[in-house]
Design a protein around this motif. Structure first.
Motif, short mmCIF file in Angstrom:
data_model
loop_
_atom_site.label_atom_id
_atom_site.label_comp_id
_atom_site.label_asym_id
_atom_site.label_seq_id
_atom_site.Cartn_x
_atom_site.Cartn_y
_atom_site.Cartn_z
N VAL A 1 0.92 -1.18 -0.02
CA VAL A 1 -0.09 -0.08 -0.09
C VAL A 1 1.16 1.31 0.17
CG1 VAL A 1 -1.85 1.27 1.09
CG2 VAL A 1 -1.90 -1.18 1.32
N VAL A 2 0.73 2.04 -1.15
CA VAL A 2 1.74 3.18 -1.25
C VAL A 2 0.61 4.46 -1.25
CG1 VAL A 2 3.41 4.59 -2.51
CG2 VAL A 2 3.33 1.99 -2.51
N VAL A 3 0.90 5.24 -0.47
CA VAL A 3 -0.02 6.55 -0.52
C VAL A 3 0.64 7.99 -0.43
CG1 VAL A 3 -1.78 7.77 1.13
CG2 VAL A 3 -1.48 5.38 1.55
N GLU A 4 0.22 8.85 -1.35
CA GLU A 4 0.90 9.99 -1.52
C GLU A 4 -0.18 11.01 -0.81
OE1 GLU A 4 3.19 12.53 -4.90
OE2 GLU A 4 1.03 11.72 -5.32
N ARG B 1 -4.70 14.48 2.95
CA ARG B 1 -3.93 14.40 4.48
C ARG B 1 -4.30 12.97 5.06
NH1 ARG B 1 -8.23 17.99 5.67
NH2 ARG B 1 -6.66 19.62 5.70
N PRO B 2 -3.58 12.44 5.92
CA PRO B 2 -3.77 11.07 6.39
C PRO B 2 -5.04 10.93 7.12
CG PRO B 2 -1.67 11.66 7.18
CD PRO B 2 -2.18 13.00 6.56
N ASP B 3 -5.57 9.98 7.02
CA ASP B 3 -6.61 9.54 8.06
C ASP B 3 -6.29 9.22 9.54
OD1 ASP B 3 -9.83 8.84 8.14
OD2 ASP B 3 -8.52 7.22 9.10
N VAL C 1 -5.34 5.36 5.61
CA VAL C 1 -5.88 5.57 4.19
C VAL C 1 -7.41 5.68 4.06
CG1 VAL C 1 -4.09 3.96 3.43
CG2 VAL C 1 -6.29 3.01 4.17
N GLY C 2 -8.35 5.64 5.41
CA GLY C 2 -9.70 6.03 5.15
C GLY C 2 -10.26 4.62 5.11
N ILE D 1 -8.53 -2.65 0.46
CA ILE D 1 -7.26 -3.73 0.79
C ILE D 1 -7.81 -5.19 1.38
CG2 ILE D 1 -5.43 -3.58 2.41
CD1 ILE D 1 -5.17 -0.87 2.55
N VAL D 2 -8.94 -5.03 2.21
CA VAL D 2 -9.55 -6.31 2.90
C VAL D 2 -10.01 -7.27 1.64
CG1 VAL D 2 -11.27 -7.33 3.95
CG2 VAL D 2 -10.46 -5.23 4.96
#
Length: 498
Positions: free
Chosen positions: A58-61, A130-132, A137-138, A145-146
């Protein structure tokens, strides 16, 4: 009666034989049980390794930080634009540099996962402002993801960000598999590559310091007591016990590392008795430091494309063109967002960087993130308080870049282009090291000494550059240029030329 009783009693040999058979049977049973346990353990290990190798990334920007990132990487964007123009390409769009940064960051994290032994089942990408606070990721992305984990049957989810204890707990409550964040993944790679006792202690110290704050907040899951009448009492006693055990282990490891640091200090004092400068190779992980180290010293240390293949410092002697001798040190590579616990724990290893007179900053010329990697290394050097030392910049892997870009790089006199594999540019690098050294400077002196002093003549010819030599009778006149420590050793034979 006596004869009948005697007939039932066994002879000593028969009794011993019976005991031996009993021991053999018991030994066979024990060996069979141990073999069965070993087989079960091996099967479990194979199963766990197979499961651990299948991972979802999981890659988040966070776009809210994009403006700040653009300011930081402005130089890199200009360099890329110039290279594109020289190559005849169209101008890059405004968001091209940002997309390139994000793609390179994702590729870097995927390589980290492979270095840890994982097989990538899927890579999920998210961009959010912004981060959750609860899951990073929210809720919607966490549901995705699940589903991906269920579809791929992965047993590991890797996040390219550090997770807070509450975020880690919330994510793990939704997933049927193990969750690892960026810092924990890097620590696992370090644990895989630590071979020496010192390296293993440093990795364990960093892992315990990482785990200690993450013990908090687990509540009843860490409590030895249940609820209800007769069970009310101290509370989270298991949590306190775990904390105490970790703190005791931390104190023990720090004591052992202090012993290692004392031994290193004693070894350094013995080295400093004979002034031999130390030059340290630093740079981003996988920049080719170990390959350059082998090319210069023929040390034969491990060369690997995997990240953090080198953990333990390597020291080898190297002779420069001036005949001066130095100690070249190969150190652990750096990476963006390097966990602070690693910098603290590997202080003993990084002491060679702190003690070095000159730093050789090795850059990967073929990496599109070259400028960003340079900034990240400079951040770590500033944290180690060594950013004021003389630094020689080296662009490694020039054999992997196009000719047009190589011509552009060659015009930059601040960096020395080399190819460690093809052994090109090494002579220029050695000359630059010679010029950067301040301790034990090069001096010139004239000598007059008897020919019978053959050992002195051999020492001067081996450690200094001889500029002219003539013989008059039993005397030898010569002019030498070499380290001050060597020439001062024979100052009684100095000769003033007329």
């Amino acid at each position: 009666m006596t004869s009948k009783k005697a007939s039932h009693e066994a002879t000593p040999d028969q009794a011993q034989s019976r005991r031996n058979r009993g021991k053999t049977v018991r030994r066979s049973l024990v060996e069979a049980s141990e073999a069965q346990d070993a087989a079960l353990l091996a099967r479990e290990l194979r199963t766990s390794q197979t499961q651990q190798e299948l991972a979802v990334i999981v890659v988040v920007e966070f776009t809210g930080e994009l403006r700040k990132r653009k300011q930081v990487t402005g130089t890199a964007r200009l360099a890329r634009t110039a290279a594109a123009v020289m190559a005849g390409e169209d101008d890059l769009p405004d968001d091209a540099a940002s997309a390139l940064d994000f793609d390179a960051s994702r590729a870097e994290f995927e390589e980290l996962a492979r270095s840890a032994g994982a097989t990538i089942a899927a890579t999920l990408v998210q961009r959010r402002h912004r981060p959750d606070p609860s899951s990073l990721v929210g809720r919607g992305k966490l549901d995705e993801i699940v589903e991906v984990v269920a579809g791929t049957k992965a047993s590991l989810v890797l996040f390219d960000h550090d997770l807070t204890p509450s975020q880690l707990r919330n994510i793990e409550s939704r997933l049927p598999c193990h969750v690892i964040d960026r810092s924990q993944l890097i620590l696992d790679i370090f644990a895989r590559h630590a071979k020496t006792r010192e390296g293993q202690l440093q990795v364990e110290l960093a892992q315990l310091e990482y785990q200690l704050p993450r013990l908090a907040g687990r509540g009843r899951a860490m409590s030895q007591l249940g609820g209800g009448i007769g069970t009310r009492g101290p509370g989270e006693t298991q949590l306190e016990t775990d904390r105490r055990k970790i703190n005791l282990r931390l104190d023990h490891i720090k004591t052992q590392l202090d012993g290692v640091r004392r031994i290193r200090h004693q070894q350094r004092q013995r080295r400093e008795a004979v002034p031999v400068p130390v030059v340290a190779l630093v740079g981003y992980t996988n920049a080719g430091k170990s390959t350059l180290f082998n090319a210069l010293t023929e040390a034969g240390v491990l060369e690997s494309a995997r990240m953090f293949a080198t953990l333990d410092p390597k020291l080898r002697q190297l002779q420069l063109p001036s005949r001066r001798k130095i100690l070249l040190s190969d150190t652990v590579g750096f990476i963006r967002n390097l966990p602070h616990t690693l910098v603290t724990s590997f202080r003993a290893t990084l002491e060679e960087v702190e003690r070095a007179e000159v730093l050789i900053h090795v850059l990967d010329a073929a990496s599109p993130m070259r400028e960003e990697q340079k900034i990240q290394v400079e951040k770590v050097l500033a944290e180690l308080a060594v950013s004021t030392k003389p630094v020689i910049q080296v662009l490694n892997k020039i054999d992997l870049i196009p000719i047009q870009e190589l011509a552009h790089i060659s015009s930059d006199r601040k960096a020395i282009p080399v190819s460690s594999l093809q052994h090109t540019g090494l002579e220029q690098l050695l000359v630059a090291i010679d010029a950067a050294l301040v301790v034990d400077p090069l001096v010139e002196s004239s000598f007059r000494l008897p020919q019978s002093e053959g050992s002195i003549l051999a020492s001067l010819e081996a450690g200094a550059m001889i500029d002219g030599k003539r013989f008059e009778g039993n005397l030898v006149f010569l002019r030498a240029r070499g380290p001050a420590s060597l020439l001062d050793r024979y100052r009684r034979f100095r000769h003033k030329e007329a």
